[in-house]
Design an enzyme around this catalytic site. Structure first.
Site, PDB file in Angstrom:
ATOM      1  N   GLY A  16     -11.910 -21.866  24.440  1.00 41.20           N
ATOM      2  CA  GLY A  16     -12.947 -22.659  23.770  1.00 41.20           C
ATOM      3  C   GLY A  16     -13.910 -23.279  24.758  1.00 41.20           C
ATOM      4  N   THR A  42      -4.620 -21.048  28.339  1.00 37.95           N
ATOM      5  CA  THR A  42      -3.346 -20.523  27.843  1.00 37.95           C
ATOM      6  C   THR A  42      -3.449 -19.037  27.530  1.00 37.95           C
ATOM      7  OG1 THR A  42      -2.767 -22.667  26.926  1.00 37.95           O
ATOM      8  CG2 THR A  42      -1.603 -20.764  26.023  1.00 37.95           C
ATOM      9  N   CYS A  43      -4.509 -18.637  26.835  1.00 42.64           N
ATOM     10  CA  CYS A  43      -4.614 -17.250  26.368  1.00 42.64           C
ATOM     11  C   CYS A  43      -4.494 -16.268  27.529  1.00 42.64           C
ATOM     12  CB  CYS A  43      -5.934 -17.054  25.626  1.00 42.64           C
ATOM     13  SG  CYS A  43      -6.230 -15.342  25.186  1.00 42.64           S
ATOM     14  N   CYS A  48      -1.576 -15.258  25.070  1.00 47.67           N
ATOM     15  CA  CYS A  48      -1.870 -13.982  24.391  1.00 47.67           C
ATOM     16  C   CYS A  48      -1.860 -12.766  25.319  1.00 47.67           C
ATOM     17  CB  CYS A  48      -3.247 -14.032  23.738  1.00 47.67           C
ATOM     18  SG  CYS A  48      -3.705 -15.604  23.055  1.00 47.67           S
ATOM     19  N   LYS A  51       1.482 -12.051  27.238  1.00 51.05           N
ATOM     20  CA  LYS A  51       2.434 -11.748  26.155  1.00 51.05           C
ATOM     21  C   LYS A  51       2.229 -10.327  25.650  1.00 51.05           C
ATOM     22  CE  LYS A  51       1.335 -11.973  22.236  1.00 51.05           C
ATOM     23  NZ  LYS A  51       1.127 -13.161  21.426  1.00 51.05           N
ATOM     24  N   GLY A 182      11.339 -20.502  14.925  1.00 50.86           N
ATOM     25  CA  GLY A 182      11.108 -19.415  13.966  1.00 50.86           C
ATOM     26  C   GLY A 182       9.637 -19.116  13.784  1.00 50.86           C
ATOM     27  N   TYR A 184       5.585 -18.055  15.602  1.00 50.60           N
ATOM     28  CA  TYR A 184       4.982 -16.917  16.308  1.00 50.60           C
ATOM     29  C   TYR A 184       5.714 -16.620  17.628  1.00 50.60           C
ATOM     30  CZ  TYR A 184       0.435 -17.254  13.778  1.00 50.60           C
ATOM     31  OH  TYR A 184      -0.573 -17.262  12.858  1.00 50.60           O
ATOM     32  N   GLU A 188       8.023 -13.355  18.597  1.00 54.51           N
ATOM     33  CA  GLU A 188       7.416 -12.442  19.579  1.00 54.51           C
ATOM     34  C   GLU A 188       8.328 -12.292  20.805  1.00 54.51           C
ATOM     35  OE1 GLU A 188       2.706 -13.010  18.421  1.00 54.51           O
ATOM     36  OE2 GLU A 188       3.424 -13.968  20.242  1.00 54.51           O
ATOM     37  N   GLY A 269       7.334 -24.980  19.057  1.00 53.71           N
ATOM     38  CA  GLY A 269       6.023 -25.528  18.733  1.00 53.71           C
ATOM     39  C   GLY A 269       5.266 -25.981  19.965  1.00 53.71           C
ATOM     40  N   HIS A 443      -6.004   9.765   4.924  1.00 52.45           N
ATOM     41  CA  HIS A 443      -4.689  10.384   4.822  1.00 52.45           C
ATOM     42  C   HIS A 443      -4.406  11.305   6.006  1.00 52.45           C
ATOM     43  CE1 HIS A 443      -1.179  11.886   2.762  1.00 52.45           C
ATOM     44  NE2 HIS A 443      -1.569  13.122   3.024  1.00 52.45           N
ATOM     45  N   GLU A 448      -3.298   3.702   4.240  1.00 49.97           N
ATOM     46  CA  GLU A 448      -3.831   4.225   2.983  1.00 49.97           C
ATOM     47  C   GLU A 448      -3.132   3.590   1.782  1.00 49.97           C
ATOM     48  OE1 GLU A 448      -2.907   8.417   1.847  1.00 49.97           O
ATOM     49  OE2 GLU A 448      -1.718   8.432   3.673  1.00 49.97           O
TER      50      GLU A 448
HETATM   51  P1  NDP Z   1       5.096 -22.735  15.555  1.00 47.15           P
HETATM   52  O1  NDP Z   1       4.613 -24.056  15.144  1.00 47.15           O
HETATM   53  O2  NDP Z   1       4.515 -21.507  14.965  1.00 47.15           O
HETATM   54  O3  NDP Z   1       6.663 -22.661  15.369  1.00 47.15           O
HETATM   55  C1  NDP Z   1       7.511 -23.617  15.912  1.00 47.15           C
HETATM   56  C2  NDP Z   1       8.906 -23.311  15.454  1.00 47.15           C
HETATM   57  O4  NDP Z   1       9.837 -24.160  16.108  1.00 47.15           O
HETATM   58  C3  NDP Z   1       9.084 -23.524  13.971  1.00 47.15           C
HETATM   59  O5  NDP Z   1       9.883 -22.482  13.492  1.00 47.15           O
HETATM   60  C4  NDP Z   1       9.775 -24.872  13.902  1.00 47.15           C
HETATM   61  O6  NDP Z   1      10.626 -25.009  12.797  1.00 47.15           O
HETATM   62  C5  NDP Z   1      10.630 -24.825  15.151  1.00 47.15           C
HETATM   63  N1  NDP Z   1      10.939 -26.151  15.683  1.00 47.15           N
HETATM   64  C6  NDP Z   1      10.085 -27.173  15.893  1.00 47.15           C
HETATM   65  N2  NDP Z   1      10.742 -28.219  16.441  1.00 47.15           N
HETATM   66  C7  NDP Z   1      12.024 -27.847  16.571  1.00 47.15           C
HETATM   67  C8  NDP Z   1      13.186 -28.484  17.058  1.00 47.15           C
HETATM   68  N3  NDP Z   1      13.149 -29.730  17.534  1.00 47.15           N
HETATM   69  N4  NDP Z   1      14.353 -27.807  17.037  1.00 47.15           N
HETATM   70  C9  NDP Z   1      14.399 -26.545  16.558  1.00 47.15           C
HETATM   71  N5  NDP Z   1      13.335 -25.887  16.091  1.00 47.15           N
HETATM   72  C10 NDP Z   1      12.158 -26.530  16.097  1.00 47.15           C
HETATM   73  O7  NDP Z   1       4.946 -22.765  17.133  1.00 47.15           O
HETATM   74  P2  NDP Z   1       4.987 -21.665  18.232  1.00 47.15           P
HETATM   75  O8  NDP Z   1       5.495 -22.402  19.417  1.00 47.15           O
HETATM   76  O9  NDP Z   1       5.690 -20.431  17.816  1.00 47.15           O
HETATM   77  O10 NDP Z   1       3.454 -21.319  18.398  1.00 47.15           O
HETATM   78  C11 NDP Z   1       2.477 -22.353  18.559  1.00 47.15           C
HETATM   79  C12 NDP Z   1       1.157 -21.922  18.021  1.00 47.15           C
HETATM   80  O11 NDP Z   1       0.576 -21.016  18.933  1.00 47.15           O
HETATM   81  C13 NDP Z   1       1.225 -21.177  16.701  1.00 47.15           C
HETATM   82  O12 NDP Z   1       1.177 -22.033  15.607  1.00 47.15           O
HETATM   83  C14 NDP Z   1       0.036 -20.289  16.765  1.00 47.15           C
HETATM   84  O13 NDP Z   1      -1.044 -20.999  16.212  1.00 47.15           O
HETATM   85  C15 NDP Z   1      -0.179 -20.055  18.239  1.00 47.15           C
HETATM   86  N6  NDP Z   1       0.289 -18.713  18.627  1.00 47.15           N
HETATM   87  C16 NDP Z   1      -0.321 -17.626  18.091  1.00 47.15           C
HETATM   88  C17 NDP Z   1       0.083 -16.363  18.430  1.00 47.15           C
HETATM   89  C18 NDP Z   1      -0.591 -15.186  17.820  1.00 47.15           C
HETATM   90  O14 NDP Z   1      -1.688 -15.324  17.302  1.00 47.15           O
HETATM   91  N7  NDP Z   1       0.041 -14.012  17.823  1.00 47.15           N
HETATM   92  C19 NDP Z   1       1.154 -16.129  19.377  1.00 47.15           C
HETATM   93  C20 NDP Z   1       1.758 -17.337  19.859  1.00 47.15           C
HETATM   94  C21 NDP Z   1       1.314 -18.574  19.494  1.00 47.15           C
HETATM   95  P3  NDP Z   1      10.069 -25.430  11.346  1.00 47.15           P
HETATM   96  O15 NDP Z   1       9.483 -24.209  10.766  1.00 47.15           O
HETATM   97  O16 NDP Z   1      11.295 -25.879  10.647  1.00 47.15           O
HETATM   98  O17 NDP Z   1       9.097 -26.527  11.577  1.00 47.15           O
END
Ligand code: NDP
Length: 465
Positions: A16, A42-43, A48, A51, A182, A184, A188, A269, A443, A448
């Site tokens: 950005g 980061t990207c 990205c 990765k 759980g 992204y 990944e 996260g 096809h 498709e």
């Molecule tokens: P996300 O917010 O997508 O996922 C975080 C995960 O961690 C959730 O499943 C969450 O659970 C879990 N979590 C959070 N806190 C805890 C905890 N204390 N203990 C156990 N589990 C926990 O974050 P990511 O880190 O995966 O990615 C960050 C952001 O980066 C994404 O939101 C996305 O915007 C961006 N990104 C995009 C990519 C792409 O475009 N391909 C690739 C990588 C990142 P719960 O669901 O219960 O909250």
């Protein structure tokens, strides 16, 4: 009128910040960009791009399987982790260099060092080894584009775990990996490790992975990950981690079971990177999640300060940060007011298989519109049926019933990130199902199926709200 050193001072040379700086500088404005680490953010440096290289490296395992299915014998296939990391770092350095060159070509001044805001028009760049850029600078406008940082959970032994930042530099490929989360990054990296031959477990605290995605996508992907050898453990979280003398990490889980691994990767996260920025000195407000509060034009509550990208925690994706940065620069330096429309932004999860998605999930659409039509296909693509493979794709359309607009497209399967980019154009334009169906199929392709689904899907049990 006050005289400033710069028309624009950008803090953070990520996606950005760099885009905003370049566009602004090309208008003739005097622009500075401060970066405490490496240009690219980061990207490019730890997200990205590296990765995706890892995804490419790890997909070779399934390509070898396919090759065998198509009559090839490939003996002695080996993966060289250290060699791969070296080549990855060389490429990242090249890309970072291109960012630097592009900033310079646009006429922006790159300052190396950590920047702190002192007041609404003053930024201090702190001393950094090898840099002579330290000092105080004034600017008519300040743009904060510092991105986000991984968030680590807090429990005894959590310090033994790593985040995605360190996963790009592991000295050895682990034999056993426990990936926590759980979202992204979790799915990944679980796929990357698994593809590279690491015994991989994905540990998620909720009922199913990828919260916020379409429920069919979530369950389909979880099944496919398991089929490929990842153990998906749901409804479970850590109590502690201990490290034994031989380096094994023993995770104690909340169900009293223990789990041994060589690496625990927290993909739990990310949070806006605002620490130590001095925002409070200028009176910049944060929202309840600690992100910088901005309006539709990325302006903060302070007249001379804007923010774009993950530090504002709107949609945390590289292309979104780029568009927010460009819109800011157009508005402020070209007298061309623009705000980026955050609706119908497509995204991809580079899991194996990958996910491509745009628009609303079925549950969101039902909640928003009441009645929706669902079109859905689950099938084995012809590439795998040839050799008896069991991988399945999911294709799903969510259609608003009253006006028949396609409001959601969800694909799990090979090339879904490429497919969804095209589907996103139609969804953004407000395509109806009839217009969608008037498109002739290509096809034989997987995509498709998107334009040949005619029968509405009626689930045996209506899920979602
Ligand atoms: P996300 O917010 O997508 O996922 C975080 C995960 O961690 C959730 O499943 C969450 O659970 C879990 N979590 C959070 N806190 C805890 C905890 N204390 N203990 C156990 N589990 C926990 O974050 P990511 O880190 O995966 O990615 C960050 C952001 O980066 C994404 O939101 C996305 O915007 C961006 N990104 C995009 C990519 C792409 O475009 N391909 C690739 C990588 C990142 P719960 O669901 O219960 O909250």
């Amino acid at each position: 009128m006050a005289e400033y050193d710069f028309d624009l001072f950008v803090i953070g040379a990520g996606s950005g910040g760099v885009r905003a700086a370049r566009v602004a500088a090309m208008s003739g404005a005097k622009v500075a960009v401060a970066e405490e680490y490496r240009v690219g953010g980061t990207c490019v440096i730890r997200g990205c791009v590296p990765k995706k290289f890892m995804v490419y490296a790890s997909e070779v395992t399934s390509q070898l399987k396919t090759a065998k299915g198509y009559g090839w014998t490939i003996d002695n296939a080996r993966f060289d982790w250290k060699g791969f990391l070296h080549d990855k770092d060389v490429e990242i350095a090249r890309l970072s260099g291109i960012y630097v060159t592009n900033l310079q070509k646009a006429g922006a001044h790159l300052l190396h060092g950590r920047a702190q805001i002192l007041d609404a028009h003053t930024v201090e760049v702190l001393p950094k080894e090898g840099s002579k850029d330290a000092g105080r600078y004034t600017a008519r406008k300040i743009l904060v584009a510092t991105g986000g940082r991984p968030r680590r959970p807090d429990f005894p032994g959590a310090e033994f775990g790593i985040t995605s930042d360190e996963a790009f530099h592991l000295p050895e490929l682990p034999k056993r990996a426990l990936v926590v989360g759980g979202g992204y990054i979790a799915v990944e990296f679980a796929s990357i490790f698994n593809g590279l031959g690491v015994q991989t477990t994905l540990l998620y605290r909720g009922a199913n992975i990828l919260r916020g995605f379409d429920d069919d996508v979530r369950s389909h992907l979880a099944d496919e990950l398991e089929k490929r050898g990842i153990k998906v453990v749901l409804g479970c979280s850590h109590q502690s981690i201990e490290k034994t003398a031989d380096g094994t990490l023993v995770s104690r889980l909340n169900n009293d079971l223990t789990f041994d691994s060589d690496v625990v990767l927290f993909a739990t996260g990310r949070e806006p990177y605002v620490a130590g920025l001095g925002l409070e000195k200028a009176g910049v407000e944060l929202n309840e999640h600690g992100a910088i509060k901005v309006d539709d034009f990325s302006k903060t509550n302070v007249d001379s300060i804007w923010a774009v990208g993950d530090v504002t925690d709107r949609i945390n994706l590289t292309p979104v940060a780029i568009r927010e940065g460009a819109a800011f620069a157009q508005t402020e330096f070209y007298d061309n007011p623009q705000n980026f429309d955050h609706d119908n932004v497509a995204s991809a999860v580079f899991s194996q298989p990958p996910v491509g998605t745009v628009g609303l999930t079925e549950a969101q659409a039902r909640h928003a519109f009441g009645k929706v039509d669902i079109y859905r296909a689950v099938f084995r693509p012809m590439k795998v049926t040839f050799y008896g493979g069991q991988d399945r794709c999911l294709i799903k359309l969510v259609v608003k019933q009253d006006d028949q607009r396609v409001v959601g497209v969800h694909v799990v399967g090979p090339d879904s990130p490429e497919i969804i980019q095209m589907a996103a154009i139609a969804v953004k334009m407000g395509v109806t199902k009839a217009q969608w169906d008037s498109t002739c199929a290509v096809h034989p392709t997987l995509a498709e199926e998107l334009v040949t689904m005619r029968e509405k899907y009626v689930p045996t049990e209506m899920g979602g709200a």
